[in-house]
Scaffold this motif. Structure first.
Motif, short mmCIF file in Angstrom:
data_model
loop_
_atom_site.label_atom_id
_atom_site.label_comp_id
_atom_site.label_asym_id
_atom_site.label_seq_id
_atom_site.Cartn_x
_atom_site.Cartn_y
_atom_site.Cartn_z
N ASP A 1 -21.95 -10.81 3.97
CA ASP A 1 -23.39 -10.60 4.15
C ASP A 1 -23.91 -9.54 3.19
O ASP A 1 -23.30 -8.47 3.03
CB ASP A 1 -23.68 -10.17 5.59
CG ASP A 1 -23.45 -11.29 6.59
OD1 ASP A 1 -23.39 -12.45 6.15
OD2 ASP A 1 -23.33 -11.00 7.80
N GLY A 2 -25.01 -9.87 2.54
CA GLY A 2 -25.64 -8.93 1.62
C GLY A 2 -25.25 -9.12 0.17
O GLY A 2 -25.79 -8.46 -0.72
N GLY B 1 -29.85 -16.18 -9.10
CA GLY B 1 -29.98 -15.97 -7.67
C GLY B 1 -29.04 -16.77 -6.80
O GLY B 1 -29.11 -16.68 -5.57
N GLY B 2 -28.12 -17.55 -7.40
CA GLY B 2 -27.16 -18.33 -6.63
C GLY B 2 -25.93 -17.52 -6.26
O GLY B 2 -25.86 -16.30 -6.48
N ASP B 3 -24.94 -18.21 -5.70
CA ASP B 3 -23.72 -17.53 -5.27
C ASP B 3 -22.59 -17.63 -6.28
O ASP B 3 -21.51 -17.07 -6.08
CB ASP B 3 -23.25 -18.06 -3.91
CG ASP B 3 -22.98 -19.56 -3.91
OD1 ASP B 3 -22.82 -20.16 -5.00
OD2 ASP B 3 -22.93 -20.14 -2.81
N ASP C 1 -9.53 -13.45 3.70
CA ASP C 1 -10.48 -14.44 4.20
C ASP C 1 -11.22 -15.21 3.10
O ASP C 1 -12.05 -16.07 3.40
CB ASP C 1 -11.52 -13.78 5.12
CG ASP C 1 -12.26 -12.62 4.46
OD1 ASP C 1 -12.17 -12.47 3.23
OD2 ASP C 1 -12.92 -11.86 5.20
N GLY C 2 -10.93 -14.91 1.81
CA GLY C 2 -11.54 -15.64 0.71
C GLY C 2 -12.99 -15.28 0.44
O GLY C 2 -13.66 -15.98 -0.32
N LEU C 3 -13.47 -14.20 1.02
CA LEU C 3 -14.86 -13.81 0.83
C LEU C 3 -15.00 -12.85 -0.35
O LEU C 3 -14.16 -11.97 -0.55
CB LEU C 3 -15.41 -13.14 2.09
CG LEU C 3 -15.46 -14.01 3.35
CD1 LEU C 3 -16.03 -13.21 4.53
CD2 LEU C 3 -16.29 -15.26 3.11
N ALA C 4 -16.07 -13.03 -1.13
CA ALA C 4 -16.35 -12.16 -2.26
C ALA C 4 -17.01 -10.88 -1.76
O ALA C 4 -17.92 -10.93 -0.92
CB ALA C 4 -17.24 -12.86 -3.26
N VAL C 5 -16.56 -9.74 -2.27
CA VAL C 5 -17.07 -8.45 -1.80
C VAL C 5 -17.73 -7.63 -2.90
O VAL C 5 -18.32 -6.59 -2.61
CB VAL C 5 -15.94 -7.62 -1.15
CG1 VAL C 5 -15.37 -8.35 0.05
CG2 VAL C 5 -14.83 -7.30 -2.17
N GLU D 1 -22.62 -3.75 0.20
CA GLU D 1 -22.64 -2.57 1.06
C GLU D 1 -21.62 -2.65 2.19
O GLU D 1 -20.94 -1.67 2.52
CB GLU D 1 -24.04 -2.38 1.64
CG GLU D 1 -24.21 -1.06 2.39
CD GLU D 1 -25.65 -0.79 2.78
OE1 GLU D 1 -25.88 0.18 3.53
OE2 GLU D 1 -26.54 -1.54 2.33
N GLY D 2 -21.47 -3.83 2.78
CA GLY D 2 -20.55 -3.97 3.91
C GLY D 2 -19.08 -3.85 3.54
O GLY D 2 -18.23 -3.79 4.43
#
Length: 364
Positions: free
Chosen positions: A224-225, A215-217, A261-265, A288-289
């Motif tokens: 988001d999501g 459940g971690g990142d 932006d270094g964000l995981a999608v 989803e986003g």
């Protein structure tokens, strides 16, 4: 895995070796090595500063061309001070490096991230402190947490043993492990990173996979999501394969990180290593986003081309729900074609593919 762990490893090294600073380290060979204890201790310092330099300097194609030397007459206490200092420099480099920073390291994929350099530095400290301590008759054993971290970051191909420290010693040719053959040659493995135009596919290590499964990142910053359920399921597959000793890191899970932006999608990867006929199955999902922007197609096309360029991969398979038209579009745009009726029937009957799924193939 970060600066705190580097400093913990270095502090343990210095504490273990300090009782013997008045002894002759130059006249005693470290256990299992051709180097003396003095040369081995200096090697630790060299590696710590070299890893700090590679990461801080963002070296891309080779080692940064510098080295350190000891002043004439430096005694063993001074050498331990050098180890403490170079360890602090590596810890600082790791703490200040951006999440996506990577530097050159030759094996096996020619780069390492900040966690990889931290892990390599810790491995050098733990293993060579053991070599010196054994030669000098000193007691030394690092914490189980540090040894386990080195294994899950750098030895994803090694099945865990009953305890981490004996397993790490065995995996590096320094000890025996019941039921396993002695190790005579070994390498650690940094994670594979595959770039696309807008994304970076970042190989997920067992330690990060454990966190995702629970459940971690996983050490990633998600939009988001995220992460989506399929990525967590795939992380569980990585953990299971690692625990069973059949994990091949390059055929595991990759997190899709947006370069802007270094964000995981999302997540993408393989359901396991290729079989004896060179077949491997791929799977993927997006938060989803992030859908509808072509990320999955871009990533799958690149990952497929990487895999099919290897000698051990002949066919890639993707099983897609009959009702999932967007995912069917992803695979077809990525060069996959619908399997024949016979191929799909075999997949359903002999390989237990769910009846609601359609099979798509891409061949070398």
């Amino acid at each position: 895995m970060g600066g705190d762990q580097v400093e913990e490893a270095v502090a343990g090294c210095v504490a273990a070796l300090r009782p013997a600073v008045e002894r002759d380290w130059k006249g005693v060979k470290a256990q299992g090595l051709e180097w003396s204890c003095h040369e081995t201790a200096f090697h630790v310092a060299e590696d710590l500063i070299a890893y700090a330099g590679q990461l801080a300097g963002r070296a891309q194609d080779a080692y940064v061309p510098f080295e350190i030397t000891l002043e004439d007459g430096t005694d063993n206490a001074g050498l331990l001070h050098v180890i403490t200092t170079t360890g602090a420099l590596l810890a600082a480099a790791v703490r200040t490096a951006p999440r996506d920073a990577r530097g050159f390291h030759p094996y096996p994929f020619r780069s390492a991230d900040r966690e990889g350099f931290a892990a390599m530095g810790i491995a050098e400290v733990l293993l060579h402190t053991h070599d010196i301590a054994q030669a000098l008759g000193l007691a030394y054993e690092p914490s189980e947490e540090l040894a386990d971290a080195v294994l899950t970051w750098l030895f994803p191909h090694v099945q865990p043993g009953p305890a981490a420290w004996p397993t790490l010693l065995w995996a590096t040719g320094r000890g025996e492990l019941p039921g396993r053959a002695p190790v005579t040659e070994w390498r650690w493995r940094n994670n594979l990173v595959i770039p696309t135009e807008r994304l970076t596919l970042v190989g997920v290590r067992p330690a990060a996979a454990r966190d995702l499964r629970l459940g971690g990142d996983g050490g990633f910053e998600w939009i988001d999501g995220g992460p989506f359920e399929g990525t967590r399921d795939a992380a569980g597959m990585v953990v299971k394969a690692y625990e069973e000793g059949v994990h091949r890191p390059e055929f595991g899970l990759f997190v899709l990180v947006r370069r802007e932006d270094g964000l995981a999608v999302g997540g993408m990867g393989f359901h396991g290593a290729p079989d004896e006929e060179g077949r491997a199955e791929v799977g993927y999902d997006l938060v989803e986003g992030a859908r509808g922007q072509g990320y999955a197609t871009e990533a799958l096309r690149t990952l497929s081309e990487w895999a099919l360029a290897r000698d051990d991969v002949q066919v890639l398979m993707a099983a897609v729900d009959r009702e999932n038209l967007p995912s069917q579009g992803v695979v077809t745009r990525s060069g996959y074609i619908r399997a024949t009726v016979e191929e799909e029937r075999t997949a359903h009957e002999e390989h237990d593919m769910d009846g609601v799924l359609q099979l798509y193939l891409r061949r070398a």
